[in-house]
Scaffold this active site. Structure first.
Site, short mmCIF file in Angstrom:
data_model
loop_
_atom_site.label_atom_id
_atom_site.label_comp_id
_atom_site.label_asym_id
_atom_site.label_seq_id
_atom_site.Cartn_x
_atom_site.Cartn_y
_atom_site.Cartn_z
N PHE A 105 -86.92 56.50 39.26
CA PHE A 105 -86.18 55.36 39.83
C PHE A 105 -86.57 55.12 41.29
O PHE A 105 -86.53 53.98 41.77
CB PHE A 105 -84.66 55.63 39.73
CG PHE A 105 -83.81 54.47 40.13
CD1 PHE A 105 -83.57 53.43 39.24
CD2 PHE A 105 -83.26 54.39 41.41
CE1 PHE A 105 -82.79 52.34 39.61
CE2 PHE A 105 -82.48 53.32 41.79
CZ PHE A 105 -82.24 52.29 40.89
N GLU A 106 -86.94 56.18 41.99
CA GLU A 106 -87.27 56.07 43.42
C GLU A 106 -88.72 55.63 43.67
O GLU A 106 -89.11 55.40 44.82
CB GLU A 106 -87.03 57.41 44.14
CG GLU A 106 -85.56 57.71 44.43
CD GLU A 106 -84.73 58.07 43.22
OE1 GLU A 106 -85.24 58.79 42.34
OE2 GLU A 106 -83.58 57.61 43.13
N GLU A 138 -79.40 61.13 25.71
CA GLU A 138 -78.32 60.70 24.83
C GLU A 138 -77.63 59.43 25.33
O GLU A 138 -76.88 58.81 24.60
CB GLU A 138 -77.29 61.83 24.72
CG GLU A 138 -77.82 63.01 23.91
CD GLU A 138 -76.87 64.19 23.88
OE1 GLU A 138 -75.78 64.08 24.47
OE2 GLU A 138 -77.25 65.19 23.28
N THR A 139 -77.88 59.07 26.58
CA THR A 139 -77.20 57.89 27.14
C THR A 139 -78.21 56.76 27.36
O THR A 139 -79.39 56.91 27.05
CB THR A 139 -76.55 58.25 28.50
OG1 THR A 139 -77.61 58.51 29.42
CG2 THR A 139 -75.65 59.46 28.38
N HIS A 166 -79.29 55.73 30.16
CA HIS A 166 -79.99 55.94 31.42
C HIS A 166 -81.47 55.56 31.31
O HIS A 166 -82.04 54.94 32.20
CB HIS A 166 -79.89 57.44 31.79
CG HIS A 166 -79.51 57.66 33.21
ND1 HIS A 166 -78.21 57.82 33.61
CD2 HIS A 166 -80.26 57.73 34.33
CE1 HIS A 166 -78.18 57.99 34.92
NE2 HIS A 166 -79.41 57.95 35.38
N ARG A 207 -99.51 62.76 26.05
CA ARG A 207 -100.06 61.72 26.93
C ARG A 207 -100.35 62.21 28.36
O ARG A 207 -100.64 61.43 29.25
CB ARG A 207 -99.09 60.53 26.96
CG ARG A 207 -99.10 59.77 25.64
CD ARG A 207 -97.85 58.94 25.41
NE ARG A 207 -97.96 58.24 24.13
CZ ARG A 207 -97.72 58.79 22.95
NH1 ARG A 207 -97.36 60.07 22.86
NH2 ARG A 207 -97.86 58.08 21.82
#
Ligand code: DLZ
Length: 167
Positions: free
Chosen positions: A67-68, A96-97, A99, A138
């Site tokens: 994200f940063e 699981e979320t 995010h 990958r």
């Protein structure tokens, strides 16, 4: 019919970088899923060195998570005129979320925006995988190493810049 091209790492050997400029390349690496991102970094760094970029022309920075990456890229371009291009390396893994979706979309659109705003190559070397196994494949496994591909993309964009701006 479209060419089937799954693994650009294989084409890296045939590529030859050329520029008259002494370019400086920033690599920003996310610390999340560090075993994967360190393998991406190794792939990117080794590729740049093989293509004639000196170690002193490569500047490496770490951020907490993917994200940063866009804000670090923006800071780097803002603060340092000498940076010609940036490679962003990260690995987002489905949890699981939701995010995963937020981070993946934020990083992709953030990098696109910064690249356009600064008119500099900012390369998206971020894996977005369902599992760690997919990420391993990958980052030096069956599907190559996306760090190598990010480095080649970066060099290709610098050559394109030379062509467009007659450098
Ligand atoms: C919080 C978080 C989660 C759940 N998953 C990942 C991931 O798979 N890959 C990654 O690079 N970063 C992850 N992060 C951290 C965020 O990118 C970010 O660092 C935090 O939300 C703080 O802004």
């Amino acid at each position: 019919m479209a060419e089937k091209q799954k693994n650009l790492s294989e084409n890296a050997a045939a590529f030859q970088f050329y520029t008259q400029r002494k370019v400086t390349i920033g690599i920003i690496v996310s610390e999340w899923n560090a075993s994967i991102t360190s393998a991406l970094l190794e792939g990117a760094k080794t590729t740049l060195l093989k293509q004639g970029i000196n170690a002193s022309q490569i500047k490496i920075y770490h951020v907490p998570g993917s994200f940063e990456l866009p804000s670090a890229a923006s800071m780097l371009l803002e603060a340092n005129d000498a940076i010609d291009a940036i490679i962003c390396l990260g690995c987002v893994i489905q949890g699981e979320t939701r995010h995963f979706e937020f981070i993946s979309h934020a990083v992709a659109s953030g990098i696109t925006q910064i690249s356009a705003n600064y008119n500099s190559p900012v390369i998206f070397g971020v894996l977005t995988c369902d599992t760690i196994k997919q990420a391993e494949e990958r980052s030096g496994g069956n599907h190559g190493n996306k760090g190598i591909e990010a480095a080649i993309s970066c060099l290709k964009m610098l050559m394109l810049q030379d062509k467009i701006y007659n450098r």
